[in-house]
Design an enzyme around this catalytic site. Sequence first.
Site, PDB file in Angstrom:
ATOM      1  N   VAL A  12      39.022  39.201  41.639  1.00  0.00           N
ATOM      2  CA  VAL A  12      38.079  40.330  41.582  1.00  0.00           C
ATOM      3  C   VAL A  12      38.040  40.874  40.151  1.00  0.00           C
ATOM      4  O   VAL A  12      38.777  40.419  39.279  1.00  0.00           O
ATOM      5  CB  VAL A  12      38.515  41.495  42.536  1.00  0.00           C
ATOM      6  CG1 VAL A  12      38.319  41.128  43.998  1.00  0.00           C
ATOM      7  CG2 VAL A  12      39.948  41.918  42.284  1.00  0.00           C
ATOM      8  N   GLY A  13      37.191  41.869  39.935  1.00  0.00           N
ATOM      9  CA  GLY A  13      37.234  42.666  38.702  1.00  0.00           C
ATOM     10  C   GLY A  13      37.060  41.860  37.424  1.00  0.00           C
ATOM     11  O   GLY A  13      36.255  40.925  37.347  1.00  0.00           O
ATOM     12  N   ASP A  61      51.294  34.226  43.833  1.00  0.00           N
ATOM     13  CA  ASP A  61      51.787  35.603  43.706  1.00  0.00           C
ATOM     14  C   ASP A  61      52.567  35.671  42.399  1.00  0.00           C
ATOM     15  O   ASP A  61      53.658  35.105  42.274  1.00  0.00           O
ATOM     16  CB  ASP A  61      52.687  35.964  44.895  1.00  0.00           C
ATOM     17  CG  ASP A  61      53.200  37.398  44.780  1.00  0.00           C
ATOM     18  OD1 ASP A  61      53.019  38.025  43.718  1.00  0.00           O
ATOM     19  OD2 ASP A  61      53.795  37.876  45.759  1.00  0.00           O
ATOM     20  N   TYR A 157      52.737  53.118  33.963  1.00  0.00           N
ATOM     21  CA  TYR A 157      51.713  52.081  33.693  1.00  0.00           C
ATOM     22  C   TYR A 157      51.507  51.945  32.189  1.00  0.00           C
ATOM     23  O   TYR A 157      51.487  50.842  31.639  1.00  0.00           O
ATOM     24  CB  TYR A 157      50.401  52.465  34.389  1.00  0.00           C
ATOM     25  CG  TYR A 157      49.222  51.613  33.977  1.00  0.00           C
ATOM     26  CD1 TYR A 157      49.100  50.302  34.430  1.00  0.00           C
ATOM     27  CD2 TYR A 157      48.236  52.106  33.119  1.00  0.00           C
ATOM     28  CE1 TYR A 157      48.018  49.508  34.043  1.00  0.00           C
ATOM     29  CE2 TYR A 157      47.154  51.323  32.732  1.00  0.00           C
ATOM     30  CZ  TYR A 157      47.054  50.025  33.199  1.00  0.00           C
ATOM     31  OH  TYR A 157      45.988  49.241  32.818  1.00  0.00           O
ATOM     32  N   LYS A 161      51.873  48.746  29.435  1.00  0.00           N
ATOM     33  CA  LYS A 161      50.837  48.283  28.511  1.00  0.00           C
ATOM     34  C   LYS A 161      51.299  48.414  27.052  1.00  0.00           C
ATOM     35  O   LYS A 161      50.899  47.612  26.204  1.00  0.00           O
ATOM     36  CB  LYS A 161      49.517  49.018  28.773  1.00  0.00           C
ATOM     37  CG  LYS A 161      48.901  48.652  30.131  1.00  0.00           C
ATOM     38  CD  LYS A 161      48.590  47.154  30.246  1.00  0.00           C
ATOM     39  CE  LYS A 161      47.808  46.790  31.500  1.00  0.00           C
ATOM     40  NZ  LYS A 161      47.487  45.350  31.573  1.00  0.00           N
TER      41      LYS A 161
HETATM   42  O1  NJP Z   1      41.809  45.210  38.258  1.00  0.00           O
HETATM   43  P1  NJP Z   1      41.553  44.774  39.768  1.00  0.00           P
HETATM   44  P2  NJP Z   1      40.944  44.995  36.912  1.00  0.00           P
HETATM   45  N1  NJP Z   1      49.833  38.149  41.931  1.00  0.00           N
HETATM   46  O2  NJP Z   1      42.477  45.618  40.566  1.00  0.00           O
HETATM   47  C1  NJP Z   1      45.516  40.429  40.534  1.00  0.00           C
HETATM   48  C2  NJP Z   1      43.507  46.031  32.911  1.00  0.00           C
HETATM   49  N2  NJP Z   1      42.737  47.267  32.724  1.00  0.00           N
HETATM   50  O3  NJP Z   1      40.127  43.788  36.990  1.00  0.00           O
HETATM   51  O4  NJP Z   1      46.389  38.988  44.054  1.00  0.00           O
HETATM   52  C3  NJP Z   1      48.647  37.625  41.577  1.00  0.00           C
HETATM   53  O5  NJP Z   1      40.104  44.786  40.074  1.00  0.00           O
HETATM   54  C4  NJP Z   1      44.591  40.761  41.702  1.00  0.00           C
HETATM   55  O6  NJP Z   1      44.529  39.666  42.616  1.00  0.00           O
HETATM   56  P3  NJP Z   1      45.078  39.681  44.154  1.00  0.00           P
HETATM   57  C5  NJP Z   1      44.474  46.086  34.073  1.00  0.00           C
HETATM   58  O7  NJP Z   1      45.688  46.707  33.717  1.00  0.00           O
HETATM   59  C6  NJP Z   1      41.828  47.684  33.643  1.00  0.00           C
HETATM   60  O8  NJP Z   1      40.293  46.265  36.567  1.00  0.00           O
HETATM   61  O9  NJP Z   1      44.057  38.868  44.871  1.00  0.00           O
HETATM   62  N3  NJP Z   1      47.606  38.354  41.195  1.00  0.00           N
HETATM   63  C7  NJP Z   1      43.257  40.922  40.987  1.00  0.00           C
HETATM   64  O10 NJP Z   1      42.638  39.663  40.822  1.00  0.00           O
HETATM   65  C8  NJP Z   1      44.662  44.605  34.362  1.00  0.00           C
HETATM   66  O11 NJP Z   1      45.663  44.053  33.555  1.00  0.00           O
HETATM   67  C9  NJP Z   1      41.135  48.888  33.423  1.00  0.00           C
HETATM   68  O12 NJP Z   1      45.172  41.102  44.582  1.00  0.00           O
HETATM   69  C10 NJP Z   1      47.764  39.690  41.193  1.00  0.00           C
HETATM   70  C11 NJP Z   1      43.661  41.476  39.628  1.00  0.00           C
HETATM   71  O13 NJP Z   1      45.068  41.238  39.456  1.00  0.00           O
HETATM   72  C12 NJP Z   1      43.310  43.992  33.994  1.00  0.00           C
HETATM   73  O14 NJP Z   1      42.628  44.968  33.210  1.00  0.00           O
HETATM   74  C13 NJP Z   1      41.375  49.614  32.290  1.00  0.00           C
HETATM   75  C14 NJP Z   1      48.964  40.308  41.553  1.00  0.00           C
HETATM   76  C15 NJP Z   1      43.424  42.980  39.545  1.00  0.00           C
HETATM   77  O15 NJP Z   1      42.070  43.252  39.769  1.00  0.00           O
HETATM   78  C16 NJP Z   1      42.447  43.651  35.183  1.00  0.00           C
HETATM   79  O16 NJP Z   1      42.162  44.830  35.906  1.00  0.00           O
HETATM   80  C17 NJP Z   1      42.302  49.172  31.379  1.00  0.00           C
HETATM   81  C18 NJP Z   1      50.028  39.469  41.941  1.00  0.00           C
HETATM   82  N4  NJP Z   1      51.219  39.948  42.341  1.00  0.00           N
HETATM   83  C19 NJP Z   1      42.971  47.987  31.605  1.00  0.00           C
HETATM   84  N5  NJP Z   1      48.805  41.652  41.450  1.00  0.00           N
HETATM   85  C20 NJP Z   1      40.132  49.423  34.382  1.00  0.00           C
HETATM   86  N6  NJP Z   1      39.687  48.654  35.385  1.00  0.00           N
HETATM   87  O17 NJP Z   1      39.705  50.581  34.228  1.00  0.00           O
HETATM   88  C21 NJP Z   1      47.535  41.866  41.037  1.00  0.00           C
HETATM   89  O18 NJP Z   1      42.525  49.904  30.288  1.00  0.00           O
HETATM   90  N7  NJP Z   1      46.907  40.689  40.885  1.00  0.00           N
END
Ligand code: NJP
Length: 251
Positions: A12-13, A61, A157, A161
């Site tokens: 996603v995202g 994961d 958090y 970062k």
């Molecule tokens: O986040 P979200 P974003 N194993 O929640 C995956 C940074 N950022 O796209 O496993 C494997 O939509 C999860 O996959 P799933 C932020 O810190 C954002 O916005 O299927 N995967 C999903 O694909 C991050 O580093 C903002 O749940 C795992 C993804 O991570 C990056 O941008 C602002 C997992 C998260 O999708 C992407 O964020 C900023 C695991 N254990 C920095 N845990 C912002 N959106 O405002 C999570 O400054 N994932």
Amino acid sequence: KGRVALVTGASVGIGAAVARVLVQHGMKVVGCARSVDKIEKLAAECQSAGYPGTLFPYKCDLSNEEEILSMFSAIKTLHQGVDVCINNAGLARPEPLLSGKTEGWRTMIDVNVLALSICTREAYQSMKERNIDDGHIININSMSGHRVLPSTVMHFYSATKYAVTALTEGLRQELREEKSHIRATSISPGLVETGFAFKLLDNDPEKAAATYESIKCLKAEDIASTVVYVLSAPPHVQIGDVQLRPTEQIS
Ligand code: NJP
């Protein structure tokens, strides 16, 4: 074109947008996350849109090192190795320092810091053993990796970062010491309109809609375009960090 990229958190995202744009540019993209069904759907969309590259979904994961290592060995078997690694997966748990749960802090460390470091090491070793000298490792960082947010719940958090900022610069230095031309970059967004931001806005659709409208958040595609820009810089250009905020974001 034709190169192999790993995108973590591609379900996603931002990760999904990055995976899509790299497939549009003809790359072979291994997209990993726990919700592999969402990546499979995206792969089917890319295929029916006729994009020149391919998205290969992989269930992983990232808080489990063994699963990460198995993924790299599967990539080696199927695609020889990776040329580009986009460490995107990440999460924020609103756990304050004075009262937060250790488990929430640990999950952030596991994914935002440890998984990023393990993927970096494995991607580097994969490039090194194949003499890939034009590889690239891109970390999706955050503006909160450069300044502490005026928030009561986001300091941990932010600390993860800040670690990404240190690890990206540390990686750049280690690569130079190894006389490698592989490049390391971090991309540091402000608020991006994804599920991540939605959770921080209490999963409240009205609050989210008002925030998105008032500060005109970045879109996941803005970060994906930045990844393309970073990857297309000429070999002698080392982009260290790209900071991008919504024009109307104050903090
Ligand atoms: O986040 P979200 P974003 N194993 O929640 C995956 C940074 N950022 O796209 O496993 C494997 O939509 C999860 O996959 P799933 C932020 O810190 C954002 O916005 O299927 N995967 C999903 O694909 C991050 O580093 C903002 O749940 C795992 C993804 O991570 C990056 O941008 C602002 C997992 C998260 O999708 C992407 O964020 C900023 C695991 N254990 C920095 N845990 C912002 N959106 O405002 C999570 O400054 N994932």
